[in-house]
Motif scaffolding. Structure first.
Motif, short mmCIF file in Angstrom:
data_model
loop_
_atom_site.label_atom_id
_atom_site.label_comp_id
_atom_site.label_asym_id
_atom_site.label_seq_id
_atom_site.Cartn_x
_atom_site.Cartn_y
_atom_site.Cartn_z
N ARG A 29 -2.02 -34.49 -1.36
CA ARG A 29 -3.21 -34.83 -2.04
C ARG A 29 -3.25 -36.43 -2.45
NH1 ARG A 29 -5.35 -30.44 0.31
NH2 ARG A 29 -3.75 -28.67 0.23
N PHE A 30 -2.17 -36.86 -2.80
CA PHE A 30 -2.13 -38.28 -3.38
C PHE A 30 -0.84 -38.96 -2.96
CE2 PHE A 30 -2.27 -35.24 -6.91
CZ PHE A 30 -0.91 -35.17 -7.28
N LEU A 31 -0.72 -40.23 -2.86
CA LEU A 31 0.49 -40.67 -2.34
C LEU A 31 1.08 -41.70 -3.45
CD1 LEU A 31 -1.06 -41.95 0.99
CD2 LEU A 31 0.33 -39.93 0.49
N LEU A 32 2.42 -41.72 -3.40
CA LEU A 32 3.35 -42.78 -4.33
C LEU A 32 3.96 -43.60 -3.29
CD1 LEU A 32 4.85 -39.78 -6.80
CD2 LEU A 32 2.67 -40.99 -6.79
N TYR A 33 3.51 -44.84 -3.21
CA TYR A 33 4.19 -45.86 -2.60
C TYR A 33 5.20 -46.44 -3.40
CZ TYR A 33 -0.16 -46.26 0.67
OH TYR A 33 -1.17 -46.00 1.28
N VAL A 34 6.39 -46.34 -2.74
CA VAL A 34 7.66 -46.76 -3.27
C VAL A 34 7.96 -48.22 -2.71
CG1 VAL A 34 9.90 -46.32 -4.17
CG2 VAL A 34 8.26 -44.62 -3.75
N VAL A 35 8.02 -49.36 -3.48
CA VAL A 35 8.29 -50.63 -2.84
C VAL A 35 9.68 -51.03 -3.71
CG1 VAL A 35 6.12 -51.18 -2.02
CG2 VAL A 35 6.90 -51.83 -4.32
N ASP A 36 10.57 -51.84 -2.78
CA ASP A 36 11.68 -52.39 -3.56
C ASP A 36 11.53 -53.86 -4.26
OD1 ASP A 36 14.20 -53.56 -4.10
OD2 ASP A 36 15.08 -53.02 -2.27
N LEU A 37 11.41 -53.74 -5.45
CA LEU A 37 10.73 -54.84 -6.02
C LEU A 37 11.63 -56.21 -5.88
CD1 LEU A 37 9.18 -54.23 -9.79
CD2 LEU A 37 8.03 -55.43 -8.15
N SER A 38 13.07 -55.80 -5.68
CA SER A 38 13.88 -57.01 -5.82
C SER A 38 13.95 -57.80 -4.43
CB SER A 38 15.34 -56.38 -5.65
OG SER A 38 15.73 -55.48 -4.73
N VAL A 39 13.38 -57.34 -3.08
CA VAL A 39 13.25 -58.07 -2.15
C VAL A 39 12.26 -59.28 -2.18
CG1 VAL A 39 14.03 -56.20 -0.70
CG2 VAL A 39 11.54 -56.50 -0.79
N PRO A 40 12.41 -60.26 -1.32
CA PRO A 40 11.23 -61.45 -1.42
C PRO A 40 10.02 -60.74 -0.89
CG PRO A 40 13.30 -61.84 -0.20
CD PRO A 40 13.41 -60.55 -0.30
N GLN A 41 8.87 -61.01 -1.56
CA GLN A 41 7.63 -60.75 -1.23
C GLN A 41 7.46 -59.13 -0.97
OE1 GLN A 41 6.97 -63.33 2.34
NE2 GLN A 41 5.52 -64.62 1.12
#
Length: 342
Positions: free
Chosen positions: A240-252
């Protein structure tokens, strides 16, 4: 919130065979002083079906066996007694189970209590009474029961978790799920990590439970069925809803987000627009602190920075998750639908 997890089995191959019909009876009526009584063999009973039944108590396909068979019908008796029909075998499956045969969907069980006859039982045989005619006053023949239908079916569960964790491999989804729900997915650093969706259950104090699925690692080009492509994407359909997980430590880090959205949109239009939040993971690393304000400038969504490793700022995510869930429940109720409950 208290937390726990379940391991998720999301496909099963099942062979189903309907019960064999009972044979027809073959006997002649006899009593003292009536030597040539007529034929009185009754028909055999029908074999039982195998029936899949959707049940909201079931959360995975883990309890489904590889083989089921309906009960056989009983043989017809004398005195025109019919044989009893064989009992049906009911197989409980979760709501949201797709039934496929040779790759074609033959049933999609979306409602609690919905049934699908997977294999029909065979018809019972005819007793010799059935063959009585003016030409043949003493038929001796009867027919055997028919065999039940036999099929090989594939069951597939479209995960009905409330929230889907979406992220490229090594973004830390598995660690995050473990942190919020003490789930124990096996984590390894290869390009698509989690092979089966794991569902972590977040328990809130008022006993509401929110199910979060870690969906198998998405890689670029997944919508063209690279890696686990399609298998991954079909699980997201029902979140029903999405949690986008990004790695904050990589460039851009915002590029990861654009790529993720692109994969989802290419698979199904509007998918990336579901209610969502962006999770900047690995906030414990120095580089992440520099990247966070840059990411916030570039994305419209709310960004929650946290560290799955140290547990830092998990609370904010858990409460935001609850807000998303409450909104979903209200929306469904206002439409007269019943929300998915765990």
């Amino acid at each position: 919130p208290l937390l726990q997890t379940r391991y998720f089995v999301d496909q099963r191959k099942v062979r189903v065979v309907g019960g064999q019909g009972g044979g027809g009876g073959h006997s002649f009526y006899s009593e003292p002083r009536k030597i040539f009584g007529g034929p009185d063999g009754g028909n055999g009973g029908d074999g039982g079906h195998v029936i899949f039944k959707a049940d909201q108590q079931m959360k995975s396909l883990s309890s489904v066996f590889p083989f089921y068979q309906g009960f056989h019908g009983e043989r017809g008796g004398s005195k025109n007694c019919y044989g009893a029909n064989g009992a049906h075998v009911y197989v409980k499956v979760p709501v949201g189970t797709l039934v496929k045969e040779d790759g074609r969907v033959v049933a999609d069980l979306t409602q609690h209590g919905e049934e699908y006859v997977a294999a029909y039982g065979g018809a019972g045989g005819k007793g010799n009474r059935f063959f009585l005619s003016n030409e043949n006053r003493a038929p001796t023949f009867f027919t055997p029961g028919e065999p039940g239908q036999e099929r090989v079916l594939h069951l597939e569960l479209k995960t009905t978790a409330h929230a889907g964790l979406v992220g490229f491999p090594n973004a830390g989804k598995s660690s995050l799920l473990r942190a919020i729900s003490r789930a124990k997915p096996a984590v390894a650093a290869y390009p698509f990590t989690t092979l089966n969706p794991h569902v972590g259950i977040v328990h809130y104090q008022d006993y509401e439970q929110v199910a979060v699925a870690d969906i198998p690692g998405l890689i670029k080009g997944a919508h063209q069925n690279r890696g686990l492509g399609m298998a991954f994407l079909k699980h997201i359909e029902r979140c029903r809803f999405l949690l986008y997980v990004v790695d904050l430590s990589v460039p851009q880090p915002w590029i990861q987000l654009q790529d993720l959205k692109h994969e989802l949109e290419a698979y199904e239009k509007g998918l990336s627009e579901r209610p969502r939040v962006v999770i900047g993971n690995k906030f414990d690393l120095a580089q992440s602190r520099i990247n966070l304000p840059l990411l916030r400038e570039r994305v419209a969504e709310r960004v929650i920075a946290l560290s799955a490793l140290t547990g830092d700022n998990l609370e904010e995510l858990l409460w935001h998750l609850r807000e998303l869930y409450d909104t979903y429940v209200k929306t469904e109720q206002s439409r007269g639908q019943s929300p998915v409950k765990w």
